[in-house]
Design a protein around this motif. Structure first.
Motif, PDB file in Angstrom:
ATOM      1  N   ALA A 211       0.828  -1.206   0.000  1.00  0.00           N
ATOM      2  CA  ALA A 211       0.000   0.000   0.000  1.00  0.00           C
ATOM      3  C   ALA A 211       0.860   1.251   0.000  1.00  0.00           C
ATOM      4  O   ALA A 211       0.593   2.217  -0.732  1.00  0.00           O
ATOM      5  CB  ALA A 211      -0.910  -0.005   1.228  1.00  0.00           C
ATOM      6  N   ALA A 212       1.935   1.194   0.796  1.00  0.00           N
ATOM      7  CA  ALA A 212       2.817   2.358   0.874  1.00  0.00           C
ATOM      8  C   ALA A 212       3.465   2.615  -0.477  1.00  0.00           C
ATOM      9  O   ALA A 212       3.599   3.755  -0.926  1.00  0.00           O
ATOM     10  CB  ALA A 212       3.887   2.131   1.945  1.00  0.00           C
ATOM     11  N   ARG A 213       3.869   1.526  -1.130  1.00  0.00           N
ATOM     12  CA  ARG A 213       4.542   1.679  -2.417  1.00  0.00           C
ATOM     13  C   ARG A 213       3.584   2.301  -3.449  1.00  0.00           C
ATOM     14  O   ARG A 213       3.979   3.146  -4.243  1.00  0.00           O
ATOM     15  CB  ARG A 213       5.064   0.319  -2.894  1.00  0.00           C
ATOM     16  CG  ARG A 213       6.606   0.309  -2.992  1.00  0.00           C
ATOM     17  CD  ARG A 213       7.121  -1.082  -3.266  1.00  0.00           C
ATOM     18  NE  ARG A 213       7.446  -1.766  -2.008  1.00  0.00           N
ATOM     19  CZ  ARG A 213       7.253  -3.049  -1.788  1.00  0.00           C
ATOM     20  NH1 ARG A 213       6.704  -3.812  -2.729  1.00  0.00           N
ATOM     21  NH2 ARG A 213       7.597  -3.591  -0.652  1.00  0.00           N
ATOM     22  N   ILE A 214       2.328   1.866  -3.412  1.00  0.00           N
ATOM     23  CA  ILE A 214       1.346   2.431  -4.338  1.00  0.00           C
ATOM     24  C   ILE A 214       1.177   3.921  -4.089  1.00  0.00           C
ATOM     25  O   ILE A 214       1.053   4.723  -4.998  1.00  0.00           O
ATOM     26  CB  ILE A 214      -0.013   1.689  -4.187  1.00  0.00           C
ATOM     27  CG1 ILE A 214       0.142   0.280  -4.744  1.00  0.00           C
ATOM     28  CG2 ILE A 214      -1.136   2.429  -4.920  1.00  0.00           C
ATOM     29  CD1 ILE A 214      -0.964  -0.663  -4.359  1.00  0.00           C
ATOM     30  N   ASP A 215       1.256   4.286  -2.778  1.00  0.00           N
ATOM     31  CA  ASP A 215       1.142   5.708  -2.450  1.00  0.00           C
ATOM     32  C   ASP A 215       2.408   6.481  -2.759  1.00  0.00           C
ATOM     33  O   ASP A 215       2.513   7.663  -2.449  1.00  0.00           O
ATOM     34  CB  ASP A 215       0.789   5.885  -0.963  1.00  0.00           C
ATOM     35  CG  ASP A 215      -0.635   5.442  -0.690  1.00  0.00           C
ATOM     36  OD1 ASP A 215      -1.390   5.278  -1.668  1.00  0.00           O
ATOM     37  OD2 ASP A 215      -0.988   5.228   0.490  1.00  0.00           O
ATOM     38  N   GLY A 216       3.429   5.781  -3.276  1.00  0.00           N
ATOM     39  CA  GLY A 216       4.637   6.463  -3.714  1.00  0.00           C
ATOM     40  C   GLY A 216       5.694   6.630  -2.649  1.00  0.00           C
ATOM     41  O   GLY A 216       6.550   7.519  -2.742  1.00  0.00           O
ATOM     42  N   ALA A 217       5.674   5.770  -1.597  1.00  0.00           N
ATOM     43  CA  ALA A 217       6.692   5.879  -0.544  1.00  0.00           C
ATOM     44  C   ALA A 217       7.993   5.231  -0.983  1.00  0.00           C
ATOM     45  O   ALA A 217       7.989   4.193  -1.654  1.00  0.00           O
ATOM     46  CB  ALA A 217       6.191   5.209   0.727  1.00  0.00           C
ATOM     47  N   GLY A 218       9.112   5.867  -0.625  1.00  0.00           N
ATOM     48  CA  GLY A 218      10.418   5.281  -0.910  1.00  0.00           C
ATOM     49  C   GLY A 218      10.827   4.308   0.190  1.00  0.00           C
ATOM     50  O   GLY A 218      10.087   4.106   1.161  1.00  0.00           O
ATOM     51  N   LYS A 219      12.003   3.725   0.053  1.00  0.00           N
ATOM     52  CA  LYS A 219      12.503   2.762   1.057  1.00  0.00           C
ATOM     53  C   LYS A 219      12.581   3.373   2.456  1.00  0.00           C
ATOM     54  O   LYS A 219      12.139   2.777   3.436  1.00  0.00           O
ATOM     55  CB  LYS A 219      13.899   2.267   0.646  1.00  0.00           C
ATOM     56  CG  LYS A 219      13.867   0.942  -0.114  1.00  0.00           C
ATOM     57  CD  LYS A 219      13.935  -0.239   0.840  1.00  0.00           C
ATOM     58  CE  LYS A 219      13.826  -1.558   0.093  1.00  0.00           C
ATOM     59  NZ  LYS A 219      12.491  -2.077  -0.154  1.00  0.00           N
ATOM     60  N   MET A 220      13.168   4.586   2.529  1.00  0.00           N
ATOM     61  CA  MET A 220      13.349   5.207   3.837  1.00  0.00           C
ATOM     62  C   MET A 220      12.008   5.481   4.501  1.00  0.00           C
ATOM     63  O   MET A 220      11.824   5.273   5.692  1.00  0.00           O
ATOM     64  CB  MET A 220      14.108   6.542   3.686  1.00  0.00           C
ATOM     65  CG  MET A 220      15.566   6.396   3.295  1.00  0.00           C
ATOM     66  SD  MET A 220      16.460   5.155   4.270  1.00  0.00           S
ATOM     67  CE  MET A 220      16.644   6.026   5.802  1.00  0.00           C
ATOM     68  N   ARG A 221      11.067   5.934   3.678  1.00  0.00           N
ATOM     69  CA  ARG A 221       9.725   6.218   4.169  1.00  0.00           C
ATOM     70  C   ARG A 221       9.098   4.942   4.730  1.00  0.00           C
ATOM     71  O   ARG A 221       8.472   4.947   5.795  1.00  0.00           O
ATOM     72  CB  ARG A 221       8.906   6.759   2.985  1.00  0.00           C
ATOM     73  CG  ARG A 221       7.581   7.361   3.347  1.00  0.00           C
ATOM     74  CD  ARG A 221       7.726   8.711   3.966  1.00  0.00           C
ATOM     75  NE  ARG A 221       6.970   8.792   5.209  1.00  0.00           N
ATOM     76  CZ  ARG A 221       7.007   9.823   6.035  1.00  0.00           C
ATOM     77  NH1 ARG A 221       7.800  10.853   5.774  1.00  0.00           N
ATOM     78  NH2 ARG A 221       6.282   9.837   7.137  1.00  0.00           N
ATOM     79  N   GLU A 222       9.250   3.826   3.986  1.00  0.00           N
ATOM     80  CA  GLU A 222       8.698   2.536   4.439  1.00  0.00           C
ATOM     81  C   GLU A 222       9.278   2.158   5.792  1.00  0.00           C
ATOM     82  O   GLU A 222       8.564   1.756   6.713  1.00  0.00           O
ATOM     83  CB  GLU A 222       9.049   1.425   3.440  1.00  0.00           C
ATOM     84  CG  GLU A 222       8.137   1.358   2.235  1.00  0.00           C
ATOM     85  CD  GLU A 222       8.556   0.268   1.291  1.00  0.00           C
ATOM     86  OE1 GLU A 222       9.146  -0.738   1.745  1.00  0.00           O
ATOM     87  OE2 GLU A 222       8.310   0.422   0.076  1.00  0.00           O
ATOM     88  N   ILE A 223      10.599   2.281   5.928  1.00  0.00           N
ATOM     89  CA  ILE A 223      11.253   1.912   7.185  1.00  0.00           C
ATOM     90  C   ILE A 223      10.732   2.792   8.316  1.00  0.00           C
ATOM     91  O   ILE A 223      10.348   2.324   9.389  1.00  0.00           O
ATOM     92  CB  ILE A 223      12.792   2.048   7.066  1.00  0.00           C
ATOM     93  CG1 ILE A 223      13.327   0.982   6.099  1.00  0.00           C
ATOM     94  CG2 ILE A 223      13.460   1.930   8.428  1.00  0.00           C
ATOM     95  CD1 ILE A 223      14.786   1.112   5.771  1.00  0.00           C
ATOM     96  N   TRP A 224      10.683   4.089   8.029  1.00  0.00           N
ATOM     97  CA  TRP A 224      10.313   5.033   9.067  1.00  0.00           C
ATOM     98  C   TRP A 224       8.851   4.906   9.477  1.00  0.00           C
ATOM     99  O   TRP A 224       8.523   4.969  10.662  1.00  0.00           O
ATOM    100  CB  TRP A 224      10.613   6.460   8.582  1.00  0.00           C
ATOM    101  CG  TRP A 224      10.488   7.469   9.670  1.00  0.00           C
ATOM    102  CD1 TRP A 224       9.540   8.419   9.772  1.00  0.00           C
ATOM    103  CD2 TRP A 224      11.321   7.581  10.821  1.00  0.00           C
ATOM    104  NE1 TRP A 224       9.724   9.145  10.919  1.00  0.00           N
ATOM    105  CE2 TRP A 224      10.822   8.640  11.579  1.00  0.00           C
ATOM    106  CE3 TRP A 224      12.449   6.880  11.267  1.00  0.00           C
ATOM    107  CZ2 TRP A 224      11.401   9.036  12.786  1.00  0.00           C
ATOM    108  CZ3 TRP A 224      13.027   7.278  12.452  1.00  0.00           C
ATOM    109  CH2 TRP A 224      12.516   8.337  13.205  1.00  0.00           C
ATOM    110  N   SER A 225       7.978   4.697   8.501  1.00  0.00           N
ATOM    111  CA  SER A 225       6.547   4.746   8.816  1.00  0.00           C
ATOM    112  C   SER A 225       5.907   3.378   9.021  1.00  0.00           C
ATOM    113  O   SER A 225       4.813   3.290   9.548  1.00  0.00           O
ATOM    114  CB  SER A 225       5.788   5.481   7.703  1.00  0.00           C
ATOM    115  OG  SER A 225       6.279   6.777   7.568  1.00  0.00           O
ATOM    116  N   ILE A 228       9.532   0.551  11.634  1.00  0.00           N
ATOM    117  CA  ILE A 228       9.833   0.937  13.023  1.00  0.00           C
ATOM    118  C   ILE A 228       8.580   0.941  13.902  1.00  0.00           C
ATOM    119  O   ILE A 228       8.590   0.346  14.984  1.00  0.00           O
ATOM    120  CB  ILE A 228      10.587   2.287  13.061  1.00  0.00           C
ATOM    121  CG1 ILE A 228      11.969   2.066  12.441  1.00  0.00           C
ATOM    122  CG2 ILE A 228      10.701   2.816  14.492  1.00  0.00           C
ATOM    123  CD1 ILE A 228      12.902   3.222  12.463  1.00  0.00           C
ATOM    124  N   PRO A 229       7.465   1.540  13.468  1.00  0.00           N
ATOM    125  CA  PRO A 229       6.263   1.463  14.327  1.00  0.00           C
ATOM    126  C   PRO A 229       5.851   0.026  14.631  1.00  0.00           C
ATOM    127  O   PRO A 229       5.405  -0.267  15.751  1.00  0.00           O
ATOM    128  CB  PRO A 229       5.191   2.174  13.499  1.00  0.00           C
ATOM    129  CG  PRO A 229       5.941   3.083  12.598  1.00  0.00           C
ATOM    130  CD  PRO A 229       7.236   2.410  12.310  1.00  0.00           C
TER     131      PRO A 229
END
Lengths: 317, 560
Positions: A211-225, A228-229
């Motif tokens: 879902a994150a990738r579809i929303d255009g998140a990069g690798k760092m964004r995925e890790i952070w959001s 880690i949570p």
């Protein structure tokens, strides 16, 4: 282990109250019977020995036995608190642990996330295996290696000399000791400690990442959001357990590495207890220090638990 | 849940301690069943002393099988070829001759002190214990007071005529083997011959001295010249200034130099006595005026690179490497464990490698004090006791006594006649089994596989040591080191249980503090130059109280 049994059982019962408990006992008697060995284990090995803690308040002599030794009240506690070195021992113990929590605690988490991001399975497994290995090296060998590498004619000083520096004996420099201790601790246990986080990472549902990738998140964004949570509950439990050991530094490693020139930073409660308690056979004194440590540790665990509960809504109890 | 968190937080750190504590709690019950000193004595009184004396030398001691447990330090020399002392030829023969079967219990080598404490804490007490009793925590009298070991006076006079004869022959042995009140507590290791007590001292590279044309140093000035030359003139000839003129294991070897100022400092590898004496007065080196000068010289030597830059972190393994790598110039060691070991192992590979003993350095007073504690002691401190758990006191006493008989002394020191030694002109001489091992092992190792090593219960024969020192450098060494003044060394004084406890509490802090300041001063670290503050701190740790305790003990010793 026993913890997981109890809540699941009470969920079946669906509430509290004497009558319900009795009904529940009858209904799930086999599950309760499975609890018996664990309850016995705690009674025999954890509750029963506590009566021996009283030697902290006696002048214990093994030959007279616990009940035959005279009461001395808080003598051993006041001996410890009024010791010339008390403040330094406490400071060194807490500081080494604090540094280990600041630098050593995040290391396996970062390690696990990095390993998790490796795509190639063979490469991933190789990296994992290599980072586990130091965990299996005996402490005596690790300390032998450290002593050798850090001597003024050791590998590290050879490198320093090669680049035009001046060799120093690291194990005789009080300022270097905490770095050496914590650094070698990270080297030895980072890979092994990352296992628990890797296990937690596996359980993160992959839909979240999709879902994150579809929303255009990069690798760092995925890790952070996402990563880690999702790891937070594991991290919190590990942190609480780590903080519980804040008054403990393994005496073996200290004793293998230290010498009088670095007592200033290297002498900790456990090494002091070894010199005083084990070599001089002052068992009561040792017990008093142990009891003191336990009380501090308990207070630390309780307060960190409360804090984590406030901040992240997840805690040990 | 809440409870469990509490339990695991509190009980995990404690459970180890308490495991030891609770098992020892049982010893209370079992101790009461054991024969007390009085009952043993009553049993003895019932028998006629006259027949006892006649029977004393009779072998075997027992006709029916008897098994005794023997907790004993395992000397590392024996360990090179044997798995336990029961395999050593002399003990095999001892068991055969006496008919007593010994079950050996050994602590791991290097952990003797911890294991001794844990053995007692466990409540599982063997029949006999061999240990360094003079240096045992709490001192020897504690173990009699606590009811671990038997007071041996009556037992020795009844069942041990041979040991009694040794006491009668050597008055110093008779004095030193006792507590202040005359109590005998162990069957001691006895070293009556003064000429074999000077077995330890400085050792220098003879080939380096010859190469640089330096005589054996006598004064501290000579020492400085020698060390400086080792540092600057490249005696190992590799073109680099990588020599370590003086190598020390931890702080100990550096502490020996205090002797040049007429002082002595406690060492880890020596007896735990931290004091020395001048005449009948007890002194503590860090409180002395001369301590400052001594420290200043050591600091200067260190800053000039004459002392190993890593000395505080150096262990035996690293020193061995420094010596065999042609880096170390001078070090401290024994005639067999130092001189013999390195000459035997390195000379075959490097023929030019050579060592010599150097006499203890003489300071400004011109006296070279040899501060090795054994130089004045007939009773170095080790020996065997009979515990209160022992149900065969008489047999045990006879077993030990046999080790002091003429026959027994030969057995313990030389092994079996015709096998490990032969009588030549009435003197025992080691045979080819020792000197020409078919497997090529050194005599040093062979003698330890067949006989007991010096330290173990019995009388130490002069021939044991002098025959083992077959290299000329070793023979010389005894004389070089023996040429010194022993007057600083304390005799084996003993403390009461209470004194010992109070002293340990004080000295634990003091020793840590002195060691730390010692090395920090030599390294030139900041904030350690104020000797007034240093002494004030020592006084606040009640060092004067400790000094007085030692003074009282010495006075009592002198009054014996």
């Amino acid at each position: 282990m026993s913890d997981s049994v109890v809540p699941s059982v009470s969920k079946h019962a669906g509430g509290r109250g004497g009558g319900r408990l009795l009904r529940d006992l009858r209904k799930n008697k086999f599950i309760y019977m499975m609890l018996i060995p664990i309850a016995l284990y705690y009674l025999v090995f954890h509750y029963y020995p506590m009566y021996g803690a009283q030697i902290a308040f006696r002048d214990f002599s093994p030959l007279k036995g616990i009940w035959g030794s005279a009461w001395v009240g808080f003598k051993h506690f006041s001996d410890f608190f009024s010791s010339y070195y008390f403040y330094r021992l406490l400071r060194n113990t807490v500081l080494i642990n604090l540094y280990d929590i600041i630098f050593g605690f995040p290391a396996p988490i970062i390690m696990a996330i990095l390993i998790n991001e490796i795509g190639h399975p063979l490469f991933k497994r190789t990296v994992q295996t290599i980072t586990y290995l130091p965990h299996f090296i005996s402490l005596v060998v690790v300390c032998g290696l450290l002593t050798d590498f850090l001597a003024s004619d050791g590998v590290i000083n050879n490198a320093i000399e090669f680049f035009g520096g001046k060799p120093t004996s690291f194990l005789m420099n009080p300022e270097a000791f905490r770095t050496i201790y914590v650094g070698s601790e990270i080297w030895q246990s980072m890979g092994w400690n990352s296992i628990v986080y890797l296990a937690a990472l596996v359980s993160i549902p992959s839909e979240l990442y999709e879902a994150a990738r579809i929303d255009g998140a990069g690798k760092m964004r995925e890790i952070w959001s996402i990563t880690i949570p999702c790891l937070i509950p594991t991290i919190v439990i590990m942190l609480i357990m780590r903080v519980g050991k804040i008054m403990t530094v393994g005496a073996e490693k200290i004793i293998l590495l230290y010498n009088p020139s670095i007592y200033e930073t290297a002498d900790v409660i456990s090494s002091f207890v070894y010199r005083k308690g084990v070599l001089e056979a002052s068992f009561s004194f040792t017990a008093a220090v142990g009891l003191f440590n336990s009380i501090i540790s308990f207070a630390m665990v309780a307060s960190v638990n409360k804090l984590c509960n406030k901040l992240t809504q997840s805690s040990l109890w | 849940m809440r409870n469990k968190g509490f339990i695991s937080a509190v009980s995990f750190p404690l459970c180890l301690l308490i495991a030891a504590a609770c098992s020892s709690g049982q010893s209370l019950g079992s101790a009461s069943e054991q024969p007390t000193v009085e009952t043993v004595q009553k049993a003895e009184d019932a028998q006629s002393p006259a027949t006892e004396k006649e029977d004393a030398g009779k072998l075997p001691i027992v006709t029916e099988p008897l098994k005794l447990t023997y907790w004993s330090i395992f000397p590392s020399k024996n360990a090179e070829t044997r798995k336990n002392l029961g395999e050593v030829t002399a003990y095999v023969e001892l068991e055969k001759r006496t008919g007593i079967d010994i079950e050996w219990l050994h602590p791991p080598i290097g952990q003797e002190k911890e294991q001794f404490n844990l053995m007692i804490a466990s409540g599982d007490i063997p029949d006999m214990i061999y240990f360094d009793w003079m240096n045992a925590p709490g001192g020897p009298s504690k173990y009699i007071d606590d009811g671990l070991t038997l007071r041996l006076n009556d037992i020795i006079s009844q069942y041990a005529p041979n040991l009694q004869a040794v006491f009668d022959e050597y008055p110093q042995v008779n004095t030193q083997a006792r507590l202040d009140d005359g109590t005998l507590f162990m069957f001691p290791f006895v070293k009556p011959d003064p000429s074999i007590r000077t077995y330890n001292g400085p050792i220098a590279r003879k080939d380096w001295l010859d190469k640089l044309n330096i005589d054996l140093p006598v004064t501290m000035d000579d020492w400085y010249v020698m060390l400086k030359a080792f540092k600057e003139q490249d005696p190992n000839g590799n073109g680099e200034s990588d020599e370590i003129p003086f190598s020390s294991i931890k702080l100990d070897s550096v502490k020996w130099f205090a002797g040049a100022w007429g002082m002595k400092i406690r060492m880890d590898t020596q007896s735990t006595n931290p004091f020395y004496r001048v005449g009948d007065e007890v002194h503590f080196a860090p409180l002395e005026e001369d301590y400052e000068e001594y420290m200043a010289v050591m600091r200067q030597w260190y800053s000039e690179g004459l002392i190993d830059p890593d000395f505080a972190a150096t262990d035996g393994t690293r020193q061995n490497a420094l010596i065999s790598d042609n880096k170390a110039g001078v070090f401290w060691g024994g005639a067999s464990g130092g001189l013999g070991k390195f000459l035997n192992s390195i000379q075959p590979i490097q023929p030019e490698f050579n060592l010599t003993a150097v006499q203890y350095p003489a300071g400004k007073a011109g006296i070279n004090y040899n501060t090795h504690p054994d130089t004045v002691n007939s009773i170095p401190g080790t020996g065997s006791v009979i515990t209160t758990a022992n149900k065969h006191v008489e047999e045990t006493a006879r077993l030990f006594d046999y080790m002091y008989s003429k026959e027994g002394q030969l057995l313990m020191n030389f092994g079996i006649e015709g096998v490990t030694y032969n009588m030549v002109d009435g003197e025992p001489v080691y045979s080819d089994a020792i000197f020409n091992d078919p497997d090529g092992r050194s005599p040093d190792i062979m003698v330890a596989s067949h006989t007991t090593t010096p330290e173990e219960t019995s009388v130490y024969a002069s021939g044991y040591y002098t025959q083992m020192l077959f290299l000329p450098q070793q023979k010389e060494a005894l004389q070089i080191w023996g040429n010194g003044d022993f007057s600083l060394n304390m005799p084996p004084i003993t403390y009461t249980s209470e004194e010992s406890q109070a002293l340990a509490a004080i000295m634990n802090e003091v020793n840590t503090y002195v060691d730390e300041m010692f090395v920090r001063y030599i390294l030139g670290q900041s904030g350690v130059d104020d000797f007034e503050a240093f002494r004030a701190n020592l006084r606040s740790m009640k060092i004067e109280e400790a000094l007085q305790t030692a003074q009282n003990a010495l006075d009592r010793y002198n009054a014996r």
